[in-house]
Design a protein around this motif. Sequence first.
Motif, short mmCIF file in Angstrom:
data_model
loop_
_atom_site.label_atom_id
_atom_site.label_comp_id
_atom_site.label_asym_id
_atom_site.label_seq_id
_atom_site.Cartn_x
_atom_site.Cartn_y
_atom_site.Cartn_z
N GLU B 281 13.08 39.02 16.78
CA GLU B 281 12.10 38.52 15.80
C GLU B 281 12.77 37.67 14.75
O GLU B 281 13.78 38.06 14.20
N SER B 282 12.15 36.55 14.44
CA SER B 282 12.61 35.77 13.31
C SER B 282 11.60 35.91 12.16
O SER B 282 11.75 36.79 11.31
N CYS B 283 10.54 35.13 12.17
CA CYS B 283 9.66 35.12 10.99
C CYS B 283 8.96 36.43 10.74
O CYS B 283 8.55 36.72 9.62
N THR B 284 8.78 37.27 11.77
CA THR B 284 8.09 38.54 11.56
C THR B 284 9.04 39.61 11.01
O THR B 284 8.58 40.68 10.60
N GLY B 285 10.33 39.33 11.04
CA GLY B 285 11.31 40.13 10.30
C GLY B 285 11.36 41.62 10.59
O GLY B 285 11.81 42.39 9.74
N GLY B 286 10.90 42.07 11.74
CA GLY B 286 10.95 43.49 12.05
C GLY B 286 9.57 44.12 12.23
O GLY B 286 9.47 45.26 12.67
N LEU B 287 8.54 43.35 11.93
CA LEU B 287 7.19 43.91 12.00
C LEU B 287 6.78 44.29 13.43
O LEU B 287 6.12 45.30 13.65
N LEU B 288 7.22 43.47 14.39
CA LEU B 288 6.88 43.76 15.79
C LEU B 288 7.51 45.09 16.22
O LEU B 288 6.83 45.97 16.78
N SER B 289 8.79 45.26 15.91
CA SER B 289 9.46 46.53 16.21
C SER B 289 8.83 47.68 15.46
O SER B 289 8.60 48.75 16.02
N GLU B 290 8.55 47.43 14.20
CA GLU B 290 7.99 48.50 13.37
C GLU B 290 6.65 48.98 13.93
O GLU B 290 6.38 50.18 13.99
N ARG B 291 5.83 48.04 14.38
CA ARG B 291 4.53 48.45 14.93
C ARG B 291 4.72 49.24 16.24
O ARG B 291 4.02 50.22 16.48
N LEU B 292 5.64 48.79 17.10
CA LEU B 292 5.88 49.50 18.36
C LEU B 292 6.37 50.92 18.10
O LEU B 292 5.98 51.87 18.79
N THR B 293 7.22 51.07 17.07
CA THR B 293 7.79 52.39 16.82
C THR B 293 6.89 53.28 15.97
O THR B 293 7.25 54.41 15.68
N ARG B 294 5.73 52.76 15.56
CA ARG B 294 4.74 53.67 14.96
C ARG B 294 4.23 54.66 16.00
O ARG B 294 3.74 55.72 15.68
N VAL B 295 4.30 54.27 17.28
CA VAL B 295 3.77 55.10 18.36
C VAL B 295 4.79 56.19 18.68
O VAL B 295 5.93 55.87 19.05
N PRO B 296 4.42 57.47 18.54
CA PRO B 296 5.38 58.53 18.87
C PRO B 296 5.87 58.41 20.31
O PRO B 296 5.12 58.02 21.20
N ASN B 297 7.14 58.70 20.50
CA ASN B 297 7.77 58.65 21.83
C ASN B 297 7.79 57.25 22.45
O ASN B 297 7.92 57.11 23.66
N SER B 298 7.69 56.22 21.63
CA SER B 298 7.74 54.86 22.16
C SER B 298 9.11 54.52 22.74
O SER B 298 9.24 53.56 23.50
N SER B 299 10.14 55.32 22.41
CA SER B 299 11.48 54.97 22.88
C SER B 299 11.61 55.05 24.40
O SER B 299 12.57 54.53 24.96
N ARG B 300 10.64 55.66 25.09
CA ARG B 300 10.70 55.65 26.56
C ARG B 300 10.58 54.24 27.11
O ARG B 300 11.16 53.91 28.14
N SER B 301 9.83 53.39 26.41
CA SER B 301 9.58 52.03 26.90
C SER B 301 10.14 50.95 25.99
O SER B 301 10.44 49.86 26.43
N PHE B 302 10.25 51.25 24.70
CA PHE B 302 10.77 50.27 23.77
C PHE B 302 12.18 50.68 23.36
O PHE B 302 12.37 51.70 22.71
N TYR B 303 13.16 49.87 23.76
CA TYR B 303 14.55 50.24 23.52
C TYR B 303 15.04 49.80 22.14
O TYR B 303 15.93 50.40 21.57
N GLY B 304 14.48 48.70 21.63
CA GLY B 304 14.94 48.22 20.33
C GLY B 304 14.92 46.71 20.29
O GLY B 304 14.26 46.06 21.11
N GLY B 305 15.63 46.16 19.33
CA GLY B 305 15.59 44.72 19.23
C GLY B 305 16.46 44.20 18.11
O GLY B 305 17.22 44.95 17.51
N VAL B 306 16.30 42.92 17.86
CA VAL B 306 17.09 42.30 16.81
C VAL B 306 16.17 41.52 15.88
O VAL B 306 15.15 40.98 16.30
N VAL B 307 16.55 41.56 14.60
CA VAL B 307 15.88 40.73 13.62
C VAL B 307 16.85 39.60 13.30
O VAL B 307 17.93 39.85 12.76
N VAL B 308 16.50 38.38 13.70
CA VAL B 308 17.44 37.26 13.60
C VAL B 308 16.92 36.29 12.55
O VAL B 308 16.32 35.28 12.84
N TYR B 309 17.19 36.68 11.29
CA TYR B 309 16.54 35.98 10.20
C TYR B 309 17.28 34.71 9.81
O TYR B 309 16.74 33.86 9.12
#
Lengths: 417, 417
Positions: B281-309
């Motif tokens: 993520e660039s302009c969203t600054g982490g919001l995409l990751s943050e929304r995905l990780t609001r879901v409990p147990n999302s780590s089964r499918s969402f491994y992580g990411g980078v904020v490349v500001y």
Amino acid sequence: MIAEIIAIGSEMLTPHRQDTNSLYLTQGLNDLGVSVAFKTIVGDNRQHLVDAIRIALGRADILICSGGLGPTEDDLTRECTAEALGLELHTDPTTLLTLQQRFVARRMAMPSNNAKQAELLDGATLLPNPNGSAPGQMLDTTVESHRKIVVLLPGPPKELKPLFDEAVKPRLADTLPPRAMAKRLLRMALIPESQVDARTAPIYQKFTDVETTILAGSGEIQLHFICTKPTLEEAQARVDAVTELVEHEMGDDIFSSHGESLEEIVILMLGLHNQTLSVAESCTGGLLSERLTRVPNSSRSFYGGVVVYTNGVKTALTHVPVELIEKHGAVSEEVARALAEGVRVAAGTTLGMSITGIAGPTLMGGADAGKPVGLVYVGLADGEDTQVKQVQIPGDRERVRLWATQHAFELLRRRLQ
Amino acid sequence: MIAEIIAIGSEMLTPHRQDTNSLYLTQGLNDLGVSVAFKTIVGDNRQHLVDAIRIALGRADILICSGGLGPTEDDLTRECTAEALGLELHTDPTTLLTLQQRFVARRMAMPSNNAKQAELLDGATLLPNPNGSAPGQMLDTTVESHRKIVVLLPGPPKELKPLFDEAVKPRLADTLPPRAMAKRLLRMALIPESQVDARTAPIYQKFTDVETTILAGSGEIQLHFICTKPTLEEAQARVDAVTELVEHEMGDDIFSSHGESLEEIVILMLGLHNQTLSVAESCTGGLLSERLTRVPNSSRSFYGGVVVYTNGVKTALTHVPVELIEKHGAVSEEVARALAEGVRVAAGTTLGMSITGIAGPTLMGGADAGKPVGLVYVGLADGEDTQVKQVQIPGDRERVRLWATQHAFELLRRRLQ
């Protein structure tokens, strides 16, 4: 002078939608020295609305109605206000023409219902609405020998706000006695409200002409000070006097002395100290980055970071050794340290921060089994030394995530201070 | 039966704080087939409060008051309700003892003021409050030959909600005629409200016994369907019938047919298709990751990411070539492609997503000069093919960031579908 705000619309009597215009209107009225004493929310029901307006006219000097000015049969604010006041409505020809031209421009015939948007209370001033079809109106009248100011505004915030600021506020300011209001907002994080109150009440209670409000929520405490005087100088002097004493008492527990957010302060301080920051987040999942990048132009000091939601990614993106995670668990002081140091090197910044913790709800196995929900480690690396703080945050997933970022920001702020 | 909710507390007449309890209470009352016709917000002022309660008793069958049950001089709800009803208050000895024991346990003397929390309206039922010191109370009475149910609840949501659910709702259910309510919530993203309404109104308008509400906001449209019947089977059948037709009309524009959030649906579909995701993520600054990780147990499918500001971090963390950024600008189709592909490889996932854009406000120079605020590229890489979508999002920084994540989620959802 006291005001009542009536928000009109059945959707605001459902569990899904709330009146928010009144917060904006209250701010504007307060600026003029007018307090809001009542707020009423009523649906699109003729008898309910007429009664609500009559009641408001009986107990408030200024009545502001929002909503119910559209063209549909459910839009009853004009008719009901006229009925409550015992006034007639008349059609404003200029407004009617403007409405008709809108339809001509779209090559459509105007449904007859729409003409009612041009109806004006007898004696009212028309407030043209550049952002929508329904104009506002304002009436300065007398009800049972009391002066009453009645304002009707459209419901959509993007229409209501400019209309209130540009048409209503100046007119109210002309009629009301001159008042000047000074304000200050002090903000603190991670400190109990009761402690703030115990330490500051002996100070602010002596300033009986300054209105002090303590608000707690989202991991912070806000202290609002408001003073209204005939001149701004007098008001400002009183607010400055009380805040100076409170700032002296609370010291560097106060992160913001003019209302800035914690992330704004952190970005500001990074810039002042010529430091650059990257972050590695596990349980907060991007929230720390997201908060930092809410601040415009934060890229001068915040370069970016990694969201390391699985152990494999902790190793792949921040070079945390597999063995370290296996030995201590992903939620551990050691991994927090390695994440902060790893992201600092990977992103090429002077400072690296990390958060690893258990946001819950969780059924984790492996090395983190037995660790409680709410356990969070926050790390801060500067290339020479790495500091790790362990905290235990009560509450649900959302609260643990939010407070974890508060702890990270506070650790960084106090280091930079 | 209609209800009025009165929220009591001067802080809710400031620009800073709003009554939110009424949304929860409205939901609970609706569940019992009771509509809320009025909401009133009033401050800690004796005369204002007595008047507001009298007015409510004159127009509603059920009155719920929240707040003003504490021990301070500003807590006036008990006294004012008694005055409005013409009733006396008496001290409940058990409650008084419980209050005294709380102070004994803390080795403190109870201030005399606190005893007022044990005062009960004559004829009222005490509702013990396990989460705070102020109990609630409920009175079933007659005012001018009309039956009135009056409920007093403490203001803090963590006290009010359980008290309402456990003590008030069952008692109301016993007194009211049996009603069963069925509900469904359909959600859509990135589609104009007017289009949804034009396509669905001809369907839902035929179901006059189903209440349909369309809500728009935060980049999505919600269609709420509610039906109340004597039995749940009848109500459910009607709600199912209308949603089936609406789902057929709107097709896969509907991302959620039982109220799930867009991020929940994306996490669910990733799991169903055995896919894993990382994001850059660039302009969203982490919001995409943050929304995905609001879901409990999302780590089964969402491994992580980078904020490349910053550009340097785009290269350091996702290996985007410096020359590519220099040639096309950080906000470009080419860089969106390289980011999606780069993060996919770096994080070792089957899918990689990227967002790069201009959230504004901006004074950018270099390669992105002249590109408009709101220009966003969303990329999706699966190892074989990389798709990039260009969008232009109107609005301010916060809106651009939110809508950019909506576009990313919709691109992914439609790919997986």
